[in-house]
Design an enzyme around this catalytic site. Structure first.
Site, PDB file in Angstrom:
ATOM      1  CB  SER A  68      -0.880   0.004   1.260  1.00 48.69           C
ATOM      2  OG  SER A  68      -1.502   1.265   1.464  1.00 48.69           O
ATOM      3  CE1 TYR A  74      -3.835  -1.896   5.568  1.00 49.43           C
ATOM      4  CE2 TYR A  74      -3.123   0.314   4.947  1.00 49.43           C
ATOM      5  CZ  TYR A  74      -3.622  -0.934   4.595  1.00 49.43           C
ATOM      6  OH  TYR A  74      -3.884  -1.213   3.273  1.00 49.43           O
TER       7      TYR A  74
END
Length: 247
Positions: free
Chosen positions: A142, A155
């Site tokens: 990501s 995350y």
């Protein structure tokens, strides 16, 4: 897309979003798809849609946080098609929160799915790929795997880890076994990731930002490109953002 034809591709997190889009696109290009996710009803529907379009696909219900499940997934692919050419480690969760909220269960969930799930996927397919002396492992990171922002600490940590694992895999296996490693790092993309955010204020903020989100097919096309390159060419890292996304 000649290099895609007849390749056996396992895709985790295939019941929606990037996983679903990738399964459908690769099937259109002639790949044989093995879909894996927890929602069996969605997998059944997607396989039916692929078959209606003339593609070839099978599915098996899989929890990527279980090494046993991932080993069963790899064995299922071998039983169905006799080889494993590509693994797309796509399954992931993103329950964003500030550290002081102490959402320890959500931290554990991200570590189990986003990190252990990737490692278990690699562990499940690597023996077969090493024996074949060929293969391609594509891990979804990501843009959060390059920078940290408030609420993304854990995350981001998981997505930094995915990048580290992928680069280590490349260095160890590409020269030795001709196994390619690719990191795909999406920015804001239409998906169900925001559904896991339990803090309503953060969920609303992310939802507003998601108005910039691009189609999951933009990510699927990048995955198809990486697979389709000749076997002597490794596409090691791709970052994809909406044009208007600032970071």
């Amino acid at each position: 897309m000649e290099n895609l034809k007849s390749k056996v591709v396992i895709i985790t997190g295939a019941s929606s979003g990037i996983g679903e889009a990738t399964a459908k696109l690769l099937a259109q290009k002639g790949a044989k798809i093995v879909l894996a996710a927890r929602r069996e009803d969605r997998l059944h529907t997607i396989v039916s849609e692929i078959e209606q379009e003339g593609g070839e696909a099978v599915y098996i219900r899989t929890n990527v946080a279980s090494l046993t499940d991932m080993q069963k997934l790899a064995q299922f692919a071998l039983e169905q098609y006799g080889r494993i050419d590509v693994l797309v480690n796509n399954a992931g969760v993103m329950p964003l929160s500030q550290l002081n909220e102490l959402k320890v269960q959500e931290w554990d969930q991200m570590i189990d799915i986003n990190i252990k799930g990737v490692l278990y996927g690699i562990a499940a397919v690597l023996p077969t790929m090493r024996e074949q002396k060929s293969g391609h492992i594509i891990n979804l990171s990501s843009v959060a795997g390059y920078s940290v922002s408030p609420t993304s600490s854990v995350y981001s940590a998981t997505k930094f880890a995915v990048r580290a694992i992928s680069e280590g895999l490349r260095q160890e296996e590409s020269p030795a076994s001709n196994i390619r490693s690719t990191i795909i790092s999406p920015g804001l993309t239409e998906s169900e990731l925001t559904n896991g955010i339990s803090n309503p204020e953060i969920k609303a903020w992310v939802g507003q930002a998601s108005q910039l989100a691009i189609s999951p097919y933009s990510i699927a096309r990048a995955i198809a490109y990486a697979i389709n390159e000749p076997d002597d060419t490794g596409i090691n890292e791709i970052i994809i953002r909406p044009t208007l996304q600032p970071s």
